[in-house]
Design a protein around this motif. Structure first.
Motif, PDB file in Angstrom:
ATOM      1  N   THR A   2      42.881  93.659  19.988  1.00 51.05           N
ATOM      2  CA  THR A   2      42.112  93.570  18.742  1.00 51.05           C
ATOM      3  C   THR A   2      42.966  93.689  17.483  1.00 51.05           C
ATOM      4  OG1 THR A   2      40.035  94.335  17.765  1.00 51.05           O
ATOM      5  CG2 THR A   2      41.495  96.046  18.598  1.00 51.05           C
ATOM      6  N   GLY A   3      44.122  94.365  17.542  1.00 49.40           N
ATOM      7  CA  GLY A   3      44.994  94.477  16.359  1.00 49.40           C
ATOM      8  C   GLY A   3      44.275  95.147  15.196  1.00 49.40           C
ATOM      9  N   GLY A  16      36.412  96.741  20.647  1.00 47.76           N
ATOM     10  CA  GLY A  16      37.767  96.230  20.442  1.00 47.76           C
ATOM     11  C   GLY A  16      38.741  97.098  21.222  1.00 47.76           C
ATOM     12  N   VAL A  17      39.710  96.479  21.894  1.00 49.14           N
ATOM     13  CA  VAL A  17      40.673  97.226  22.726  1.00 49.14           C
ATOM     14  C   VAL A  17      42.096  96.842  22.332  1.00 49.14           C
ATOM     15  CG1 VAL A  17      41.554  97.529  25.083  1.00 49.14           C
ATOM     16  CG2 VAL A  17      39.092  97.354  24.692  1.00 49.14           C
ATOM     17  N   ASP A  18      42.954  97.830  22.258  1.00 50.06           N
ATOM     18  CA  ASP A  18      44.375  97.565  21.996  1.00 50.06           C
ATOM     19  C   ASP A  18      45.189  98.701  22.600  1.00 50.06           C
ATOM     20  OD1 ASP A  18      45.648  95.502  19.621  1.00 50.06           O
ATOM     21  OD2 ASP A  18      46.994  97.041  20.429  1.00 50.06           O
ATOM     22  N   THR A  19      46.394  98.389  23.044  1.00 48.04           N
ATOM     23  CA  THR A  19      47.265  99.449  23.578  1.00 48.04           C
ATOM     24  C   THR A  19      47.937 100.229  22.462  1.00 48.04           C
ATOM     25  OG1 THR A  19      48.953  97.748  23.793  1.00 48.04           O
ATOM     26  CG2 THR A  19      47.948  98.509  25.831  1.00 48.04           C
ATOM     27  N   ASN A  20      47.938  99.674  21.265  1.00 50.94           N
ATOM     28  CA  ASN A  20      48.662 100.304  20.158  1.00 50.94           C
ATOM     29  C   ASN A  20      47.734 101.263  19.401  1.00 50.94           C
ATOM     30  OD1 ASN A  20      50.169 100.969  17.940  1.00 50.94           O
ATOM     31  ND2 ASN A  20      50.654  98.858  17.341  1.00 50.94           N
ATOM     32  N   PRO A  21      48.024 102.572  19.434  1.00 52.41           N
ATOM     33  CA  PRO A  21      47.126 103.523  18.750  1.00 52.41           C
ATOM     34  C   PRO A  21      47.032 103.245  17.251  1.00 52.41           C
ATOM     35  CG  PRO A  21      49.125 104.630  19.576  1.00 52.41           C
ATOM     36  CD  PRO A  21      49.147 103.233  20.112  1.00 52.41           C
ATOM     37  N   ARG A  22      48.094 102.724  16.692  1.00 53.74           N
ATOM     38  CA  ARG A  22      48.066 102.395  15.260  1.00 53.74           C
ATOM     39  C   ARG A  22      47.025 101.280  14.987  1.00 53.74           C
ATOM     40  NH1 ARG A  22      51.376 103.259  10.793  1.00 53.74           N
ATOM     41  NH2 ARG A  22      51.504 101.505   9.376  1.00 53.74           N
ATOM     42  N   ALA A  23      46.932 100.327  15.914  1.00 53.29           N
ATOM     43  CA  ALA A  23      45.947  99.248  15.761  1.00 53.29           C
ATOM     44  C   ALA A  23      44.529  99.818  15.825  1.00 53.29           C
ATOM     45  CB  ALA A  23      46.155  98.187  16.842  1.00 53.29           C
ATOM     46  N   ILE A  24      44.312 100.773  16.696  1.00 51.92           N
ATOM     47  CA  ILE A  24      42.973 101.374  16.807  1.00 51.92           C
ATOM     48  C   ILE A  24      42.633 102.087  15.502  1.00 51.92           C
ATOM     49  CG2 ILE A  24      41.611 103.116  18.056  1.00 51.92           C
ATOM     50  CD1 ILE A  24      42.239 100.459  19.620  1.00 51.92           C
ATOM     51  N   ASN A  25      43.608 102.773  14.924  1.00 48.69           N
ATOM     52  CA  ASN A  25      43.409 103.469  13.654  1.00 48.69           C
ATOM     53  C   ASN A  25      43.060 102.459  12.535  1.00 48.69           C
ATOM     54  OD1 ASN A  25      45.433 105.012  11.225  1.00 48.69           O
ATOM     55  ND2 ASN A  25      43.587 105.966  12.002  1.00 48.69           N
ATOM     56  N   PHE A  26      43.788 101.349  12.470  1.00 48.80           N
ATOM     57  CA  PHE A  26      43.506 100.308  11.465  1.00 48.80           C
ATOM     58  C   PHE A  26      42.128  99.674  11.717  1.00 48.80           C
ATOM     59  CE2 PHE A  26      47.208  98.826   8.777  1.00 48.80           C
ATOM     60  CZ  PHE A  26      48.049  99.887   9.049  1.00 48.80           C
ATOM     61  N   SER A  27      41.815  99.407  12.988  1.00 54.26           N
ATOM     62  CA  SER A  27      40.523  98.772  13.319  1.00 54.26           C
ATOM     63  C   SER A  27      39.375  99.641  12.850  1.00 54.26           C
ATOM     64  CB  SER A  27      40.376  98.608  14.828  1.00 54.26           C
ATOM     65  OG  SER A  27      41.381  97.794  15.327  1.00 54.26           O
ATOM     66  N   ARG A  28      39.509 100.948  13.071  1.00 54.19           N
ATOM     67  CA  ARG A  28      38.415 101.849  12.674  1.00 54.19           C
ATOM     68  C   ARG A  28      38.284 101.861  11.159  1.00 54.19           C
ATOM     69  NH1 ARG A  28      39.943 106.173  17.385  1.00 54.19           N
ATOM     70  NH2 ARG A  28      38.738 105.128  19.022  1.00 54.19           N
ATOM     71  N   ILE A  65      33.766  87.306  25.391  1.00 52.51           N
ATOM     72  CA  ILE A  65      35.076  87.970  25.418  1.00 52.51           C
ATOM     73  C   ILE A  65      35.999  87.148  24.516  1.00 52.51           C
ATOM     74  CG2 ILE A  65      37.055  88.617  26.845  1.00 52.51           C
ATOM     75  CD1 ILE A  65      35.107  88.928  29.223  1.00 52.51           C
ATOM     76  N   LEU A  66      36.587  87.809  23.540  1.00 51.52           N
ATOM     77  CA  LEU A  66      37.476  87.136  22.588  1.00 51.52           C
ATOM     78  C   LEU A  66      38.859  87.741  22.746  1.00 51.52           C
ATOM     79  CD1 LEU A  66      35.019  87.452  19.583  1.00 51.52           C
ATOM     80  CD2 LEU A  66      35.434  85.409  20.965  1.00 51.52           C
ATOM     81  N   ALA A  67      39.896  86.945  22.563  1.00 54.46           N
ATOM     82  CA  ALA A  67      41.239  87.528  22.675  1.00 54.46           C
ATOM     83  C   ALA A  67      42.287  86.669  21.975  1.00 54.46           C
ATOM     84  CB  ALA A  67      41.627  87.704  24.147  1.00 54.46           C
ATOM     85  N   ASN A  68      43.196  87.366  21.341  1.00 57.04           N
ATOM     86  CA  ASN A  68      44.404  86.750  20.783  1.00 57.04           C
ATOM     87  C   ASN A  68      45.584  87.585  21.278  1.00 57.04           C
ATOM     88  OD1 ASN A  68      46.431  85.618  19.286  1.00 57.04           O
ATOM     89  ND2 ASN A  68      45.678  86.303  17.280  1.00 57.04           N
ATOM     90  N   PRO A  69      45.954  87.390  22.558  1.00 55.57           N
ATOM     91  CA  PRO A  69      47.033  88.225  23.129  1.00 55.57           C
ATOM     92  C   PRO A  69      48.395  87.797  22.595  1.00 55.57           C
ATOM     93  CG  PRO A  69      46.251  86.622  24.737  1.00 55.57           C
ATOM     94  CD  PRO A  69      45.418  86.412  23.514  1.00 55.57           C
ATOM     95  N   PRO A  70      49.413  88.674  22.721  1.00 54.34           N
ATOM     96  CA  PRO A  70      50.762  88.275  22.300  1.00 54.34           C
ATOM     97  C   PRO A  70      51.212  87.090  23.141  1.00 54.34           C
ATOM     98  CG  PRO A  70      50.788  90.376  23.487  1.00 54.34           C
ATOM     99  CD  PRO A  70      49.367  90.014  23.294  1.00 54.34           C
TER     100      PRO A  70
END
Ligand code: SAM
Length: 309
Positions: free
Chosen positions: A171-172, A189-201, A231-236
Motif C-alpha cells: 500500500t505504501g 492496506g498492507v505493507d511490510t514497511n512500518p513507515r508506510a503504515i504510519n504514512f497510510s494512517r 484486490i489491488l496491488a502495485n508491488p515493487p
C-alpha cells in the motif's frame, strides 16, 4: 530519521483535515498542480525542469505557487511566504507533526515530506528526489514511495464498483486503499514497511477514509483467511540484484514479490471478485507475460486481461 515519521496519537485530526481543505481551496489538486506547472501529469515532474517551473510557471508567487514549491518541488520558502500560505496555528500543527521544518538562522522553511495530489485527494509521501544534498542527509532508510506514474495508472484504471471489502497490497502511502474506501464498506492496506503504515494512517486521516485500516505484514499473511471483492496491488517491480529500497527492488527478475502475490490471489479473492495489479513485465521469446501469470496461478480458473501502456 526514525522509521515512524508521525505521532498520530497526539495529532489533531480535524485540524489537519481543515488544513488539507484549505490547500485544496488554493488549487492544490491534481488538475490545479498540473495546470500551474504546465505538465501532462503530476508524475511527470522532472528535477531538470526545476528552473523552468520556478522561473516560468511559479512566478506570481501566490499561495498555490508557494504550496507547490514547498510540498511537491522540495523547495525552500521564506518565512513571509510561509505566513501567507498557512496561519500561525496551522504552522504550529504542521511543525509539531513533523511535516514542516523551520530554519531559524535563514528565516526559511522546508517540508520534511512531500504531498501528492490525486484528483482532490492528498497523500503524504517521502521525498522523491532523494539525491538533493539536504534530503540525502535526512533520508529515512526505507522511504515511503511518492506517487509515481504506476500509482496514477492503477488509480485511474481501478474498477470502482460498490464492494464489501477491498484489499490494497503493497500500500505504501495507502493510496489505493484510501481511494477504495469511497466505494467499499471496508478497505485494508498492507505493507511490510512500518513507515508506510504510519504514512497510510496519516493519509487516511487527511482524506477522511475512516473505513480504511492498515496492517504491517508480508502480502496476504497480514489478513488471515478473509476473502476480498477487489484486490489491488502495485508491488515493487524493478529488477535488482540487491534489496536496497523496499518500494523499488523486485529481486533479480523484478518479479519476486509479484510472483508470490499472484500465486495467492485465488485463495483470497471472493467469488466474482477482481484483482488489479500494475507492474512492468517484459515479453520473453516464446512466452507472453500472460502465459507467465497463468503459470504463477498454477491453473486457477481466472479470466486474465492486460492493459498495456
Ligand atoms: C511500488 S510501491 C507502491 C506504493 C503504493 N501502493 C503506490 O501505488 O504508490 C511498493 C510497496 O510495496 C511494499 N512491499 C514490498 N514488499 C512487500 C511485501 N512482501 N508485502 C507487502 N508490502 C511490500 C513496499 O514497502 C512499498 O511500499
Amino acid at each position: 530519521m526514525s522509521e515512524r515519521a508521525f505521532d498520530l496519537e497526539h495529532l489533531d485530526a480535524e485540524h489537519l483535515r481543515r488544513i488539507a481543505d484549505r490547500l485544496r481551496t488554493t488549487g492544490f489538486t491534481e488538475d490545479g498542480v498540473r495546470d500551474r506547472l504546465g505538465i501532462d501529469d503530476v508524475s511527470a515532474i522532472r528535477l531538470d525542469a526545476y528552473p523552468y517551473y520556478i522561473n516560468e510557471r511559479l512566478r506570481r508567487r501566490d499561495r498555490l505557487d508557494i504550496a507547490i514549491l514547498l510540498l511537491l518541488l522540495q523547495g525552500v520558502i521564506a518565512v513571509e511566504e510561509m505566513e501567507s500560505l498557512f496561519e500561525r496555528e496551522d504552522r504550529k500543527l504542521l511543525k509539531e507533526a513533523g511535516i514542516l521544518l523551520a530554519e531559524k538562522s535563514t528565516r526559511t522553511y522546508r517540508a520534511a515530506v512531500s504531498l501528492y495530489p490525486l484528483r482532490d485527494r492528498l497523500f503524504f509521501t517521502d521525498h522523491r528526489f532523494r539525491h538533493m544534498p539536504w534530503i540525502r542527509s535526512r533520508a529515512p532508510q526505507d522511504p515511503v514511495m511518492y506517487l509515481g506514474a504506476d500509482s496514477y495508472y492503477l488509480a485511474r484504471t481501478t474498477i470502482r464498483r460498490r464492494s464489501r471489502a477491498v484489499l490494497d497490497l503493497c500500500t505504501g502511502s495507502g493510496v489505493h486503499a484510501i481511494l477504495g474506501a469511497a466505494h467499499a464498506d471496508r478497505c485494508v492496506g498492507v505493507d511490510t514497511n512500518p513507515r508506510a503504515i504510519n504514512f497510510s494512517r496519516l493519509n487516511a486521516i487527511v482524506n477522511d477514509a475512516w473505513n480504511a485500516v492498515f496492517l504491517e505484514g508480508d502480502l496476504f499473511r497480514a489478513v488471515g483467511g478473509e476473502r476480498f471483492d477487489a484486490i489491488l496491488a502495485n508491488p515493487p517491480f524493478v529488477p535488482s540484484p540487491v534489496y536496497e529500497l523496499r518500494y523499488r527492488d523486485g529481486g533479480p527478475s523484478g518479479a519476486d514479490v509479484l510472483r508470490r502475490l499472484i500465486a495467492s490471489i485465488p485463495d483470497y479473492l471472493a467469488t466474482g471478485g477482481c484483482a488489479q495489479i500494475v507492474t512492468h513485465l517484459g515479453e520473453r521469446e516464446g512466452e507472453s507475460y500472460l502465459d507467465r501469470v497463468r503459470r504463477w496461478l498454477s491453473g486457477a480458473n481466472m479470466n486474465l486481461h492486460a492493459l498495456k501502456v
